[in-house]
Write a protein that holds these residues in place. Structure first.
Motif, PDB file in Angstrom:
ATOM      1  N   CYS A  62      -7.486  36.673 -31.179  1.00 56.65           N
ATOM      2  CA  CYS A  62      -5.941  36.230 -31.660  1.00 56.65           C
ATOM      3  C   CYS A  62      -5.265  35.485 -30.567  1.00 56.65           C
ATOM      4  O   CYS A  62      -3.977  34.715 -31.080  1.00 56.65           O
ATOM      5  N   GLY A  63      -5.804  35.101 -29.417  1.00 51.55           N
ATOM      6  CA  GLY A  63      -5.304  34.333 -28.642  1.00 51.55           C
ATOM      7  C   GLY A  63      -5.980  32.639 -28.915  1.00 51.55           C
ATOM      8  O   GLY A  63      -6.532  32.677 -29.623  1.00 51.55           O
ATOM      9  N   ASP A  64      -5.477  31.828 -28.193  1.00 54.48           N
ATOM     10  CA  ASP A  64      -5.969  30.473 -28.129  1.00 54.48           C
ATOM     11  C   ASP A  64      -6.592  30.075 -26.917  1.00 54.48           C
ATOM     12  O   ASP A  64      -5.969  29.619 -25.920  1.00 54.48           O
ATOM     13  N   PRO A  65      -7.968  30.477 -26.735  1.00 59.14           N
ATOM     14  CA  PRO A  65      -8.713  30.112 -25.693  1.00 59.14           C
ATOM     15  C   PRO A  65      -8.604  28.562 -25.077  1.00 59.14           C
ATOM     16  O   PRO A  65      -8.700  28.354 -23.869  1.00 59.14           O
ATOM     17  N   GLN A  66      -8.531  27.729 -26.046  1.00 63.95           N
ATOM     18  CA  GLN A  66      -8.321  26.605 -25.908  1.00 63.95           C
ATOM     19  C   GLN A  66      -7.360  25.939 -24.824  1.00 63.95           C
ATOM     20  O   GLN A  66      -7.133  25.038 -24.274  1.00 63.95           O
TER      21      GLN A  66
ATOM     22  N   LYS B 288       5.811  19.109 -21.388  1.00 64.82           N
ATOM     23  CA  LYS B 288       6.541  19.055 -22.972  1.00 64.82           C
ATOM     24  C   LYS B 288       7.894  19.645 -22.862  1.00 64.82           C
ATOM     25  O   LYS B 288       8.114  20.935 -22.391  1.00 64.82           O
ATOM     26  N   PRO B 289       8.854  18.960 -23.393  1.00 66.76           N
ATOM     27  CA  PRO B 289      10.138  19.450 -23.438  1.00 66.76           C
ATOM     28  C   PRO B 289      10.541  20.475 -24.276  1.00 66.76           C
ATOM     29  O   PRO B 289       9.788  20.641 -25.489  1.00 66.76           O
ATOM     30  N   PHE B 290      11.461  21.403 -24.111  1.00 59.20           N
ATOM     31  CA  PHE B 290      12.043  22.406 -25.496  1.00 59.20           C
ATOM     32  C   PHE B 290      13.530  22.141 -25.393  1.00 59.20           C
ATOM     33  O   PHE B 290      14.388  21.798 -24.471  1.00 59.20           O
ATOM     34  N   ALA B 291      14.080  22.301 -26.559  1.00 58.91           N
ATOM     35  CA  ALA B 291      15.696  22.066 -26.740  1.00 58.91           C
ATOM     36  C   ALA B 291      16.317  23.174 -26.732  1.00 58.91           C
ATOM     37  O   ALA B 291      15.712  24.432 -26.630  1.00 58.91           O
ATOM     38  N   ALA B 292      17.521  23.111 -26.285  1.00 59.82           N
ATOM     39  CA  ALA B 292      18.686  24.184 -26.225  1.00 59.82           C
ATOM     40  C   ALA B 292      18.940  24.585 -27.664  1.00 59.82           C
ATOM     41  O   ALA B 292      19.603  23.758 -28.229  1.00 59.82           O
ATOM     42  N   LYS B 293      18.381  25.556 -28.305  1.00 56.81           N
ATOM     43  CA  LYS B 293      18.741  25.938 -29.700  1.00 56.81           C
ATOM     44  C   LYS B 293      18.349  27.425 -30.106  1.00 56.81           C
ATOM     45  O   LYS B 293      17.867  28.037 -29.020  1.00 56.81           O
ATOM     46  N   THR B 294      18.357  27.909 -31.166  1.00 54.49           N
ATOM     47  CA  THR B 294      18.090  29.098 -31.533  1.00 54.49           C
ATOM     48  C   THR B 294      16.948  29.088 -32.616  1.00 54.49           C
ATOM     49  O   THR B 294      16.892  28.187 -33.373  1.00 54.49           O
ATOM     50  N   GLY B 295      15.801  29.695 -32.300  1.00 58.37           N
ATOM     51  CA  GLY B 295      14.851  29.826 -33.203  1.00 58.37           C
ATOM     52  C   GLY B 295      13.687  30.766 -32.929  1.00 58.37           C
ATOM     53  O   GLY B 295      14.104  31.829 -32.432  1.00 58.37           O
ATOM     54  N   SER B 296      12.628  30.868 -33.419  1.00 62.81           N
ATOM     55  CA  SER B 296      11.519  31.959 -33.477  1.00 62.81           C
ATOM     56  C   SER B 296      10.461  31.462 -32.407  1.00 62.81           C
ATOM     57  O   SER B 296      10.187  30.260 -32.211  1.00 62.81           O
ATOM     58  N   ILE B 297       9.858  32.456 -31.493  1.00 56.47           N
ATOM     59  CA  ILE B 297       8.781  32.085 -30.684  1.00 56.47           C
ATOM     60  C   ILE B 297       7.667  33.168 -31.003  1.00 56.47           C
ATOM     61  O   ILE B 297       7.973  34.472 -31.235  1.00 56.47           O
ATOM     62  N   THR B 298       6.230  32.668 -31.191  1.00 56.27           N
ATOM     63  CA  THR B 298       5.110  33.181 -31.330  1.00 56.27           C
ATOM     64  C   THR B 298       4.158  33.222 -30.246  1.00 56.27           C
ATOM     65  O   THR B 298       4.355  32.264 -29.391  1.00 56.27           O
ATOM     66  N   GLY B 299       3.563  34.529 -29.869  1.00 55.15           N
ATOM     67  CA  GLY B 299       2.911  34.662 -28.630  1.00 55.15           C
ATOM     68  C   GLY B 299       1.949  35.698 -28.618  1.00 55.15           C
ATOM     69  O   GLY B 299       2.196  36.676 -29.685  1.00 55.15           O
ATOM     70  N   ILE B 300       1.094  36.040 -27.640  1.00 55.10           N
ATOM     71  CA  ILE B 300       0.631  37.270 -27.357  1.00 55.10           C
ATOM     72  C   ILE B 300       1.632  38.358 -26.691  1.00 55.10           C
ATOM     73  O   ILE B 300       2.281  37.733 -25.718  1.00 55.10           O
ATOM     74  N   ALA B 301       1.745  39.463 -27.028  1.00 62.12           N
ATOM     75  CA  ALA B 301       2.627  40.425 -26.261  1.00 62.12           C
ATOM     76  C   ALA B 301       1.886  40.721 -25.292  1.00 62.12           C
ATOM     77  O   ALA B 301       0.811  40.971 -25.043  1.00 62.12           O
ATOM     78  N   ALA B 302       2.479  40.771 -23.953  1.00 60.49           N
ATOM     79  CA  ALA B 302       1.684  40.864 -22.560  1.00 60.49           C
ATOM     80  C   ALA B 302       2.995  41.641 -21.975  1.00 60.49           C
ATOM     81  O   ALA B 302       3.929  41.915 -22.139  1.00 60.49           O
ATOM     82  N   ALA B 303       2.340  41.939 -20.518  1.00 56.57           N
ATOM     83  CA  ALA B 303       3.187  42.537 -19.509  1.00 56.57           C
ATOM     84  C   ALA B 303       2.816  41.873 -18.135  1.00 56.57           C
ATOM     85  O   ALA B 303       1.678  41.804 -17.924  1.00 56.57           O
TER      86      ALA B 303
ATOM     87  N   PRO C 128       3.105  32.218 -25.381  1.00 51.56           N
ATOM     88  CA  PRO C 128       2.822  31.367 -26.479  1.00 51.56           C
ATOM     89  C   PRO C 128       1.466  30.816 -26.551  1.00 51.56           C
ATOM     90  O   PRO C 128       1.067  30.656 -25.284  1.00 51.56           O
ATOM     91  N   ARG C 129       0.757  30.878 -27.576  1.00 55.32           N
ATOM     92  CA  ARG C 129      -0.742  30.405 -27.585  1.00 55.32           C
ATOM     93  C   ARG C 129      -1.003  29.182 -27.430  1.00 55.32           C
ATOM     94  O   ARG C 129      -2.061  28.543 -26.810  1.00 55.32           O
ATOM     95  N   ASN C 130      -0.015  28.038 -28.023  1.00 56.86           N
ATOM     96  CA  ASN C 130      -0.213  26.816 -28.188  1.00 56.86           C
ATOM     97  C   ASN C 130       1.077  26.601 -28.469  1.00 56.86           C
ATOM     98  O   ASN C 130       2.083  27.202 -28.613  1.00 56.86           O
ATOM     99  N   LEU C 131       1.144  24.945 -28.534  1.00 55.08           N
ATOM    100  CA  LEU C 131       2.656  24.234 -28.985  1.00 55.08           C
ATOM    101  C   LEU C 131       3.293  24.723 -30.323  1.00 55.08           C
ATOM    102  O   LEU C 131       4.347  24.664 -30.515  1.00 55.08           O
TER     103      LEU C 131
END
Length: 888
Positions: free
Chosen positions: A458-462, A604-619, A628-631
């Motif tokens: 469920c992660g992105d090894p690449q 890779k830049p990111f914008a100042a805004k509001t949105g959703s983020i997906t990724g692996i829950a970790a600690a 985040p698994r990928n862009l």
């Protein structure tokens, strides 16, 4: 009468003589066993003070079934034996005076009237009587190891020694690293920077060190380090436990004999590197020797460096067998019910001398000795190499099998010993049930039986936004917590797997460990060869959750909505360095983690805004993060409009006499959008001189001190303010002066630096760096070594610390920018908080040392070890900081 008496006397004499002869024969053979004489050890080594060296002893033991004698040959009168003769098994103590540098031989014999039956010799050495010949040495080189390559993939070896020509390296759970405590600072003067790093059960093996038949008295040395901090602990454990780091020797790489070693007290002080020594004597001369190091610790903690094998004075006796050509049968592995991997290896013979190698195997019941090998199945190896493996199929599940390896030569077949196994299939277990087992443990624990798990990656090894050697595996289609696990082995070739692959992993009880690591359920130590890809491109649907529930879904893909960040930026700028970004969700912090190896996020830049983020829950420890698994996981923050990402420097300071300075602007998607400047008034002005530079001019100031804000904007994009200051007319240019003596009151404005003695390196504390450490930048060009001053300008002023006296006598707070420096937990840390009164954010001074009130055994220092440059609190083991106070 005389003749008769003579005859009687003659017959009596014959009778007595004959009786005596027969009696003599019986005396010589009252023990009907064959004569036996064994001595152990055959070499004793003493130092020049008359005491046994480490690994040796001051006695030898005799195992015999006859009377024996012991003689010191060649009139070596400095050797004293506790016994010179005896009957049967016994122990002989050896004593020598101090100041002897010599070698003696003790001859032990058993005899009868006919002559000597058996002879053995014991060598007694005192002092350094054997010139050292380096047979093998390895420092692990200086090649860039920032990617933590597995030992099987590393090519930067620095192998030397007369027997090192054909040396190769293998390992499992071991990588080459240049991080952590460096051996270069060790008391034994280690090589640094690269070392072998061991996982909990890591193995590192050195193969085929060449020996000649006379090289039997040897010395093995190496440097070792142990550094581990259990979860929740505040102190590092640096005690090097020899019971958890085992060394073994072999003549063939298959059959191993453990060897004991001693260590110095290097683990009692920084940098916690020990120097280990093993003096040993080979019972038989051999052609090649193999060395294996095996860790067995609760965490990834052991490091190895500077392995050397040389001639020596000998010591503990090691029996690695003879040089007779033999075949060794390998234990069956990868047993899966109907299949198994079998194999063997050659011992003391060249593969070129064989015409075929392979195995014979047979199902059997009863005694192994009763097997009729004429009915066995022969399976030749497809490649004639040593060692060799053969994959066997068609077995009957749960049946018992016997196997023996063979090699065919010009003179016939040579067979290895018989190995047995049962063709038992691993037990399937769900990921959820495995996670339950793992969470029931408190430390790293071996699994209780062979298991097989199956799930979706469920992660992105690449993309490599995870620890090296990590696969995140979840139950197919799972939407509830507790359905994912970390599958960890540094030998996993992550590039061969992809997001959505369905895989099956066999976990063997003999090598697999389970534990909760950084709040994540994890299995490690398994064989990566037992990962089987079942299918690809399976759908992986992230679970929508909230920040406060992240840890519940650890190792699973999640989506968090309404995530906000106010300033545009870049996901990752530096190579081989991780970065975290603080986003907000309804006022709560969300840490987004980008691993040092995740190069797809670089620049890779990111914008100042509001949105959703997906990724692996970790600690990290117990602090929730999202990876985040990928862009595509952060596509809501794609920056498509023109934007300023950063400027350098972020402030400017001018003397009253005026000057001209340049600001460099980094933009993205600029296109034809121009940079704009505004808000400055005389004597300050600014002009855009190119697409990425702003020229700021300060004319001579004829009035008071000036402070203005320059606004740099990108048309159609964002704006960034820049603080500009200028000294008042007639003001002396401000400098920071080195503090050499403690003032009565430390209140004031300072910069905290590391300044080398010759002034060639000056680094300033700039704020928070990685996880709870202080970052830095070089200000060497601002430093005047002759006056001990540092210029107050845009490279130094932003990092001015305000030291303020607290209510408690002798206590101070240190404010850097908008955060206070502190040490809230014991360890090599530096914390940055927003409260001056919170526990751990108070300091005191002893001389010019800055000491945290909460942990007074530590002080703020600079870590000058390569690859570990940082400011943090240490126990006096690193470089002291130098303070400079801002002049009035």
């Amino acid at each position: 009468m005389k003749n008769l008496n003579f005859l009687k006397l003659f017959l009596a004499t014959i009778f007595v003589t004959t009786t005596a002869l027969f009696a003599g024969c019986v005396d010589d053979n009252d023990d009907t066993e064959a004569p036996r004489l064994e001595i152990s050890p055959k070499t004793l080594v003493f130092n020049d003070e008359g005491f046994p060296v480490d690994g040796s002893q001051d006695y030898f033991e005799i195992s015999a079934n006859r009377k024996w004698t012991a003689t010191v040959v060649d009139d070596k009168t400095w050797v004293t034996l506790s016994k010179m003769e005896g009957n049967g098994s016994d122990k002989v103590q050896v004593s020598i005076p101090e100041g002897i540098t010599d070698e003696a031989t003790v001859m032990i014999q058993i005899s009868n009237k006919v002559g000597v039956l058996l002879t053995e010799k014991v060598t007694i050495r005192s002092g350094n009587v054997v010139p050292k010949v380096v047979i093998y040495n390895e420092t692990f080189g200086t090649m860039d190891a920032s990617s933590n390559p597995a030992v099987t993939n590393y090519v930067g070896w620095d192998t030397t020694g007369e027997g090192a020509t054909n040396v190769t390296y293998t390992g499992e759970g071991t990588t080459i690293r240049n991080t952590g405590k460096s051996s270069a600072e060790a008391s034994y003067e280690g090589s640094g920077p690269n070392v072998v790093f061991f996982s909990q059960t890591g193995v590192f093996q050195i193969n085929k060190i060449a020996l000649n038949a006379e090289q039997t008295t040897l010395k093995l040395t190496f440097g070792g380090n142990y550094s581990y901090k259990p979860e929740g602990a505040t102190e590092w454990d640096n005690t090097f436990n020899t019971n958890q780091f085992n060394v073994a020797l072999s003549s063939n790489g298959t059959e191993w004999v453990p060897i004991s070693y001693t260590k110095n007290d290097g683990d009692s002080k920084e940098p916690f590197w020990i120097f280990a020594t093993a003096d040993f004597t080979l019972k038989h001369g051999i052609n090649n020797i193999y060395i294996k190091f095996t860790a067995s610790s609760v965490g990834n903690a052991f490091r190895l460096d500077d392995v050397t094998l040389s001639t020596g004075n000998g010591g503990q006796e090691i029996d690695l067998g003879t040089t007779d050509p033999t075949v060794s049968t390998t234990e069956a592995s990868q047993i899966n019910g109907t299949s198994a991997t079998l194999g063997g290896s050659l011992v003391n013979m060249d593969i070129a001398s064989t015409t075929e190698v392979g195995v014979e195997y047979i199902e059997y019941t009863g005694e192994v000795a009763s097997i009729n090998w004429d009915n066995a199945t022969k399976a030749a190896a497809t490649e004639k190499v040593t060692p060799w493996t053969v994959m066997i199929t068609g077995l009957t599940a749960d049946k018992q099998y016997a196997v023996r390896a063979y090699a065919t030569t010009a003179t016939g077949k040579i067979y290895g010993s018989i190995i047995t196994f049962i063709a038992t299939a691993p037990e399937p277990i769900s990921i959820a049930d495995l996670v339950t087992k793992i969470k029931a443990t408190t430390t790293e624990t071996p699994i209780d039986k062979d298991y097989v798990i199956q799930g979706i990656i469920c992660g992105d090894p690449q993309s490599k936004n995870c620890s090296f050697g990590t696969l995140y595996l979840m139950t197919k289609g799972a939407t509830t917590a507790g359905n994912a696990v970390t599958v960890y082995n540094t030998d996993i070739a992550s590039e061969t797997y992809s997001l959505g692959d369905e895989i099956k992993v066999i976990l063997r009880k003999e090598n697999t460990k389970m534990q909760v690591y950084n709040s994540s359920p994890q299995v490690s130590g398994f064989d990566p060869a037992e990962i089987e890809k079942i299918s690809s491109n399976n759908e992986v649907i992230p679970v929508e959750t909230t920040v406060d529930q992240l840890l519940d879904f650890v190792c699973m893909p999640v989506t968090i909505k309404n995530v906000t960040i106010e300033q545009a930026g870049t996901w990752k700028q530096e190579e081989n360095k991780y970065v975290t970004h603080k986003f907000k969700v309804s006022g709560a912090d969300l840490t987004v983690y980008i691993n040092k190896g995740a190069e797809i996020f670089k620049d890779k830049p990111f914008a100042a805004k509001t949105g959703s983020i997906t990724g692996i829950a970790a600690a990290y420890k117990t602090d929730a993060q999202i990876l985040p698994r990928n862009l595509d996981d952060v596509k809501d923050f794609d920056l498509t409009q023109p934007a300023i990402l950063s400027i350098s420097p972020t402030t400017l300071h001018f003397p009253s006499t005026g000057d001209v300075k340049i600001i460099t602007v980094t933009t993205v998607n600029q296109g034809n959008s121009p940079l704009l400047v505004s808000d400055l008034v005389a004597p300050l002005s600014a002009t855009v001189t190119s697409n990425n530079t702003i020229t700021v001019t300060a004319e001579k100031n004829s009035g008071g001190a000036i402070e203005q804000t320059l606004t740099i904007s990108l048309l159609g994009g964002n704006s960034i303010p820049v603080k500009i200051t200028q000294d008042a007319q007639g003001a002396t240019a401000q400098v920071y002066k080195k503090v050499t003596e403690a003032p009565l009151d430390w209140s004031g404005k300072y910069i905290i630096t590391y300044t080398s003695e010759d002034g060639s390196v000056v680094n300033i504390l700039t704020g928070k760096g990685g996880t709870n450490i202080g970052d830095y930048k070089s200000i060497t060009t601002e430093y005047d070594h002759s006056t001990g001053t540092i210029v107050a300008n845009e490279n130094t002023i932003p990092y001015t610390c305000t030291i303020t006296k607290s209510e408690n006598d002798g206590e101070y707070t240190i404010l850097l920018g908008e955060t206070y420096l502190g040490l809230t937990a014991k360890g090599n840390y530096l914390y940055f908080g927003t409260s001056a009164t919170a526990s751990g954010y108070q300091w005191k001074f002893e001389g010019t040392k800055i000491i945290p009130i909460k942990y007074i055994d530590r002080n703020l220092q600079w870590n000058n070890n390569s690859g570990q440059y940082r400011f943090a609190c240490y126990t006096g083991t690193q470089k002291d900081v130098t303070l400079y106070k801002l002049s009035d």
